[in-house]
Each structure stands twice: as C-alpha cells, then as structure tokens.
Write a protein that holds these residues in place. Sequence first.
Motif, PDB file in Angstrom:
ATOM      1  N   ALA A  20       0.833  -1.213   0.000  1.00  0.00           N
ATOM      2  CA  ALA A  20       0.000   0.000   0.000  1.00  0.00           C
ATOM      3  C   ALA A  20       0.862   1.255   0.000  1.00  0.00           C
ATOM      4  O   ALA A  20       0.577   2.222  -0.717  1.00  0.00           O
ATOM      5  N   TRP A  52       2.427   1.610  -3.435  1.00  0.00           N
ATOM      6  CA  TRP A  52       1.392   2.037  -4.389  1.00  0.00           C
ATOM      7  C   TRP A  52       1.197   3.552  -4.293  1.00  0.00           C
ATOM      8  O   TRP A  52       1.136   4.253  -5.298  1.00  0.00           O
ATOM      9  N   GLY A  53       1.096   4.062  -3.069  1.00  0.00           N
ATOM     10  CA  GLY A  53       0.948   5.492  -2.867  1.00  0.00           C
ATOM     11  C   GLY A  53       2.151   6.269  -3.371  1.00  0.00           C
ATOM     12  O   GLY A  53       2.004   7.321  -4.004  1.00  0.00           O
ATOM     13  N   CYS A  54       3.338   5.761  -3.097  1.00  0.00           N
ATOM     14  CA  CYS A  54       4.559   6.426  -3.581  1.00  0.00           C
ATOM     15  C   CYS A  54       4.589   6.479  -5.099  1.00  0.00           C
ATOM     16  O   CYS A  54       4.951   7.509  -5.686  1.00  0.00           O
ATOM     17  N   THR A 103       2.020   6.225  -7.307  1.00  0.00           N
ATOM     18  CA  THR A 103       0.983   7.084  -7.887  1.00  0.00           C
ATOM     19  C   THR A 103       1.305   8.561  -7.676  1.00  0.00           C
ATOM     20  O   THR A 103       1.202   9.361  -8.605  1.00  0.00           O
ATOM     21  N   LEU A 104       1.729   8.908  -6.473  1.00  0.00           N
ATOM     22  CA  LEU A 104       2.073  10.300  -6.206  1.00  0.00           C
ATOM     23  C   LEU A 104       3.316  10.710  -6.995  1.00  0.00           C
ATOM     24  O   LEU A 104       3.377  11.815  -7.537  1.00  0.00           O
ATOM     25  N   GLY A 117       0.285   5.136   2.776  1.00  0.00           N
ATOM     26  CA  GLY A 117      -0.070   4.741   1.410  1.00  0.00           C
ATOM     27  C   GLY A 117      -1.418   5.292   0.987  1.00  0.00           C
ATOM     28  O   GLY A 117      -1.576   5.792  -0.127  1.00  0.00           O
ATOM     29  N   ALA A 118      -2.389   5.226   1.900  1.00  0.00           N
ATOM     30  CA  ALA A 118      -3.717   5.775   1.591  1.00  0.00           C
ATOM     31  C   ALA A 118      -3.652   7.295   1.422  1.00  0.00           C
ATOM     32  O   ALA A 118      -4.287   7.855   0.520  1.00  0.00           O
ATOM     33  N   THR A 171      -1.965   8.088  -1.962  1.00  0.00           N
ATOM     34  CA  THR A 171      -2.875   7.779  -3.067  1.00  0.00           C
ATOM     35  C   THR A 171      -3.976   8.827  -3.159  1.00  0.00           C
ATOM     36  O   THR A 171      -4.331   9.279  -4.251  1.00  0.00           O
ATOM     37  N   GLY A 172      -4.512   9.228  -2.017  1.00  0.00           N
ATOM     38  CA  GLY A 172      -5.520  10.276  -2.008  1.00  0.00           C
ATOM     39  C   GLY A 172      -4.980  11.602  -2.514  1.00  0.00           C
ATOM     40  O   GLY A 172      -5.651  12.320  -3.264  1.00  0.00           O
ATOM     41  N   ALA A 207      -2.488  11.986  -4.616  1.00  0.00           N
ATOM     42  CA  ALA A 207      -2.296  11.852  -6.066  1.00  0.00           C
ATOM     43  C   ALA A 207      -3.633  11.990  -6.787  1.00  0.00           C
ATOM     44  O   ALA A 207      -3.709  12.638  -7.830  1.00  0.00           O
ATOM     45  N   TRP A 208      -4.681  11.390  -6.242  1.00  0.00           N
ATOM     46  CA  TRP A 208      -5.995  11.489  -6.866  1.00  0.00           C
ATOM     47  C   TRP A 208      -6.467  12.938  -6.893  1.00  0.00           C
ATOM     48  O   TRP A 208      -7.002  13.408  -7.900  1.00  0.00           O
TER      49      TRP A 208
END
Length: 97
Positions: free
Chosen positions: A23, A26-28, A30-31, A82-83, A86-87, A89-90
Amino acid sequence: MTTKPSPLHLISRVAASLLGGYAFVWGCVTLGIVLLLAAGMPYGEAQTLAYLLAFLVFLACFCWAYAAASLARVWLVLAGGGAAMTGAAWLLTRLPA
C-alpha cells in the motif's frame, strides 16, 4: 530477557510488511508519477522512474516493518501513509491544468 511473540503478532507483522508495504509503495508510485508529470516529464519516463524507485522503497518498508518496535506504528505509517499518498495523487489529478 525477551518474551516470545504470539502467533497473532507474527502474522500481523508479516501482513504489515507485505500488505502495508504494498500500500505504501502504491501510494509512492501514484504520487510520484503525478508529480513527475506535473514537472513536465513524459508519462513513460515518469512511470519507469517511479517503478524503479518502488523496488527500493518496498525493500526499506519491508525491513522496517520487522525492525520497528511498535507494530501499531508500522501499520499506521505503511497503510495510512499509502492511503494518504494515493488520495493526494488522486486530488492532484483533479486540479485544473
């Protein structure tokens, strides 16, 4: 003298290292891709760079999950971080260009 950790503690530590590390990475990624795109890098190069760095980030997260004294902190940093990334980046993708 240390005590032997319970099986639930060991399972949680392994889950934190694998799932929480995934997680966080994934966040790293995407950001990182979003920020590199915002900096003007082409998508393919941004994706490749983020994926290459992801291996090192996952290795660090995996090792830290076993070395850290507090299991709750491991879960908070890895899954929560991670959350949050990801947030972020979104949200950055939703900004007008």
